[in-house]
Design a protein around this motif. Structure first.
Motif, PDB file in Angstrom:
ATOM      1  N   LEU A 142       7.060  77.724  97.220  1.00  0.00           N
ATOM      2  CA  LEU A 142       6.494  76.371  97.219  1.00  0.00           C
ATOM      3  C   LEU A 142       7.584  75.323  97.064  1.00  0.00           C
ATOM      4  O   LEU A 142       7.642  74.346  97.828  1.00  0.00           O
ATOM      5  CB  LEU A 142       5.483  76.237  96.070  1.00  0.00           C
ATOM      6  N   PHE A 143       8.449  75.509  96.071  1.00  0.00           N
ATOM      7  CA  PHE A 143       9.484  74.510  95.792  1.00  0.00           C
ATOM      8  C   PHE A 143      10.508  74.457  96.932  1.00  0.00           C
ATOM      9  O   PHE A 143      11.009  73.380  97.272  1.00  0.00           O
ATOM     10  CB  PHE A 143      10.156  74.776  94.447  1.00  0.00           C
ATOM     11  N   GLU A 144      10.833  75.611  97.513  1.00  0.00           N
ATOM     12  CA  GLU A 144      11.750  75.622  98.666  1.00  0.00           C
ATOM     13  C   GLU A 144      11.159  74.801  99.818  1.00  0.00           C
ATOM     14  O   GLU A 144      11.871  74.081 100.519  1.00  0.00           O
ATOM     15  CB  GLU A 144      11.983  77.071  99.144  1.00  0.00           C
ATOM     16  N   ALA A 145       9.863  74.909  99.999  1.00  0.00           N
ATOM     17  CA  ALA A 145       9.208  74.219 101.119  1.00  0.00           C
ATOM     18  C   ALA A 145       9.110  72.715 100.873  1.00  0.00           C
ATOM     19  O   ALA A 145       9.140  71.926 101.825  1.00  0.00           O
ATOM     20  CB  ALA A 145       7.809  74.801 101.350  1.00  0.00           C
ATOM     21  N   LEU A 146       8.986  72.302  99.593  1.00  0.00           N
ATOM     22  CA  LEU A 146       8.665  70.901  99.312  1.00  0.00           C
ATOM     23  C   LEU A 146       9.849  70.070  98.806  1.00  0.00           C
ATOM     24  O   LEU A 146       9.763  68.843  98.771  1.00  0.00           O
ATOM     25  CB  LEU A 146       7.527  70.823  98.289  1.00  0.00           C
ATOM     26  N   ALA A 147      10.940  70.722  98.374  1.00  0.00           N
ATOM     27  CA  ALA A 147      12.079  69.963  97.843  1.00  0.00           C
ATOM     28  C   ALA A 147      12.638  69.062  98.938  1.00  0.00           C
ATOM     29  O   ALA A 147      12.630  69.448 100.114  1.00  0.00           O
ATOM     30  CB  ALA A 147      13.152  70.939  97.351  1.00  0.00           C
ATOM     31  N   PRO A 148      13.130  67.855  98.610  1.00  0.00           N
ATOM     32  CA  PRO A 148      13.200  67.302  97.256  1.00  0.00           C
ATOM     33  C   PRO A 148      11.876  66.643  96.838  1.00  0.00           C
ATOM     34  O   PRO A 148      11.124  66.172  97.672  1.00  0.00           O
ATOM     35  CB  PRO A 148      14.287  66.235  97.393  1.00  0.00           C
ATOM     36  N   PHE A 149      11.654  66.647  95.509  1.00  0.00           N
ATOM     37  CA  PHE A 149      10.455  66.002  94.952  1.00  0.00           C
ATOM     38  C   PHE A 149      10.804  65.431  93.578  1.00  0.00           C
ATOM     39  O   PHE A 149      11.855  65.765  93.005  1.00  0.00           O
ATOM     40  CB  PHE A 149       9.280  66.986  94.870  1.00  0.00           C
ATOM     41  N   LEU A 209       6.802  77.140  86.220  1.00  0.00           N
ATOM     42  CA  LEU A 209       6.943  75.938  87.050  1.00  0.00           C
ATOM     43  C   LEU A 209       8.153  75.129  86.580  1.00  0.00           C
ATOM     44  O   LEU A 209       8.919  74.594  87.384  1.00  0.00           O
ATOM     45  CB  LEU A 209       5.685  75.072  86.975  1.00  0.00           C
ATOM     46  N   VAL A 210       8.323  75.040  85.261  1.00  0.00           N
ATOM     47  CA  VAL A 210       9.449  74.283  84.695  1.00  0.00           C
ATOM     48  C   VAL A 210      10.753  75.050  84.882  1.00  0.00           C
ATOM     49  O   VAL A 210      11.753  74.504  85.364  1.00  0.00           O
ATOM     50  CB  VAL A 210       9.212  73.990  83.200  1.00  0.00           C
ATOM     51  N   ARG A 211      10.755  76.339  84.489  1.00  0.00           N
ATOM     52  CA  ARG A 211      11.996  77.124  84.573  1.00  0.00           C
ATOM     53  C   ARG A 211      12.513  77.188  86.000  1.00  0.00           C
ATOM     54  O   ARG A 211      13.705  77.030  86.242  1.00  0.00           O
ATOM     55  CB  ARG A 211      11.758  78.546  84.054  1.00  0.00           C
ATOM     56  N   LEU A 212      11.613  77.448  86.944  1.00  0.00           N
ATOM     57  CA  LEU A 212      12.042  77.619  88.335  1.00  0.00           C
ATOM     58  C   LEU A 212      12.205  76.271  89.029  1.00  0.00           C
ATOM     59  O   LEU A 212      13.068  76.107  89.888  1.00  0.00           O
ATOM     60  CB  LEU A 212      11.034  78.489  89.096  1.00  0.00           C
ATOM     61  N   GLY A 213      11.388  75.285  88.634  1.00  0.00           N
ATOM     62  CA  GLY A 213      11.432  73.988  89.300  1.00  0.00           C
ATOM     63  C   GLY A 213      12.610  73.127  88.885  1.00  0.00           C
ATOM     64  O   GLY A 213      12.987  72.186  89.594  1.00  0.00           O
ATOM     65  N   ALA A 214      13.214  73.443  87.734  1.00  0.00           N
ATOM     66  CA  ALA A 214      14.325  72.619  87.231  1.00  0.00           C
ATOM     67  C   ALA A 214      15.478  72.557  88.223  1.00  0.00           C
ATOM     68  O   ALA A 214      16.226  71.574  88.262  1.00  0.00           O
ATOM     69  CB  ALA A 214      14.799  73.151  85.870  1.00  0.00           C
ATOM     70  N   GLU A 233      18.406  77.760  80.264  1.00  0.00           N
ATOM     71  CA  GLU A 233      18.695  78.231  81.621  1.00  0.00           C
ATOM     72  C   GLU A 233      19.220  79.667  81.636  1.00  0.00           C
ATOM     73  O   GLU A 233      19.312  80.261  82.692  1.00  0.00           O
ATOM     74  CB  GLU A 233      19.637  77.276  82.368  1.00  0.00           C
ATOM     75  N   GLU A 234      19.521  80.220  80.460  1.00  0.00           N
ATOM     76  CA  GLU A 234      19.929  81.631  80.401  1.00  0.00           C
ATOM     77  C   GLU A 234      18.780  82.566  80.050  1.00  0.00           C
ATOM     78  O   GLU A 234      18.920  83.785  80.142  1.00  0.00           O
ATOM     79  CB  GLU A 234      21.064  81.815  79.384  1.00  0.00           C
ATOM     80  N   LEU A 235      17.661  82.003  79.588  1.00  0.00           N
ATOM     81  CA  LEU A 235      16.495  82.831  79.259  1.00  0.00           C
ATOM     82  C   LEU A 235      15.933  83.425  80.546  1.00  0.00           C
ATOM     83  O   LEU A 235      15.512  82.695  81.442  1.00  0.00           O
ATOM     84  CB  LEU A 235      15.418  81.997  78.567  1.00  0.00           C
ATOM     85  N   THR A 236      15.917  84.749  80.624  1.00  0.00           N
ATOM     86  CA  THR A 236      15.432  85.419  81.836  1.00  0.00           C
ATOM     87  C   THR A 236      13.941  85.732  81.721  1.00  0.00           C
ATOM     88  O   THR A 236      13.340  85.631  80.640  1.00  0.00           O
ATOM     89  CB  THR A 236      16.178  86.742  82.029  1.00  0.00           C
TER      90      THR A 236
END
Lengths: 202, 202
Positions: free
Chosen positions: A49-56, A93-98, B72-75
């Motif tokens: 999802l984020f790859e498709a929509l970045a930047p946001f 969403l936060v960890r990956l979206g950051a 950012e290091e938390l997996t």
């Protein structure tokens, strides 16, 4: 701003997406409907999802399935499901979206009043709601580039109560919950839990 | 009373077991030492423990591994480990123990000050600590036969700070944390989070 609303066709997400549309470009994302599809219980789905929509500039989550059942009927699977969906789905969403979100962007997650005002049947949901609020308090200290994160805590919503066969007038109409989400997106707040009732009262 | 102290040889659990021994029969349980062995991340291990020790009147948990790392290091694995150990390990002591514990018995779990006072590195631990506190608030409404559940929230403990190479005088000596656990076991409180600092201050 370009704002992604996860659950943007849902009971709460729909009115939130509508309120944000007044001043922002809104992309509605759902599991089974919407401009884009994503399942937040899957990290791969979130990344696609984020790859498709970045930047946001902002991600608003009004999504996250959870199980409401008497304590002694809550199974291991009910806890695992609730942790994987409403809790870790939104945390991820936060960890990956950051990595993808713009400088000064924001994440707004959804907890709920059961965090602090439990009732019989809410053990798993109370746990994840409070966990989300604490995660946001902590993550706000470390997000880079001015990126923010807040949690909105809605009360029982009339439409949800009616779906459960209860008196909708004891809840708040879904259309009135949007103000707290808009505040989280448009303000400089971070690490906060925004109580929807306090925002309607203003 | 017959009191099971999980983590009863640990930094906090040791002094707690000692304080409870003044008036109760205490059974110390550890992962790798103690009168009995158990790994709370395993439901089977918890069930074997309770089958072996029933009947009993109180379970005190000063156990639960968790990962402290920059956000950012938390997996994914760090979150899964922390949820399986400190969070669901302690939740499952209550869920599984409710069948075995005596009428009016109590469960006392351990969270920590990072629930409400996060710091960089605490995102996963803050999440689980707050989740535990909310679970206890909710579960207390439904436990049968007068069974109680509380969470004790210790501050940083001197011995832990010293193990981390920091100034132990900024924490509380482990021996002083026991009072809140004894209060949870011996009082009629339920659904509460007991702040250790408040109990020492009395």
């Amino acid at each position: 701003m370009k704002v992604i609303v996860i659950g943007g066709n849902g009971t709460i997400g729909g009115p939130v997406a509508e309120a944000l549309s007044a001043r922002h470009e809104v992309i509605r994302v759902g599991r089974t409907s919407g401009d884009h599809r994503a399942d937040i219980a899957s990290s791969d789905s979130i990344i696609r999802l984020f790859e498709a929509l970045a930047p946001f500039d902002a991600v608003v989550s009004a999504a996250g399935l959870a199980r409401f059942k008497p304590l002694e009927e809550l199974t291991d699977e009910d806890f695992a499901f609730t942790l994987a969906n409403k809790l870790m789905g939104q945390v991820n969403l936060v960890r990956l979206g950051a990595k993808y979100i713009g400088d000064g962007g924001s994440f707004t997650l959804t907890s709920g009043v059961l965090s602090t005002e439990p009732m019989p049947g809410s053990a798993a949901i109370s746990l994840v709601n409070a966990g989300l609020e604490a995660f946001a308090r902590a993550a706000a200290l470390e997000l880079p580039r001015g990126v923010r994160v807040n949690v909105v805590s809605p009360p029982w919503v009339s439409e949800t109560l009616e779906e459960m066969g209860q008196d909708g007038s004891k809840g708040m109409p879904a259309a009135e919950v949007a103000a707290a989400y808009v505040e989280s997106v448009e303000s400089r707040r971070t690490g906060e839990t925004l109580d929807v009732r306090a925002f309607r009262a203003r």
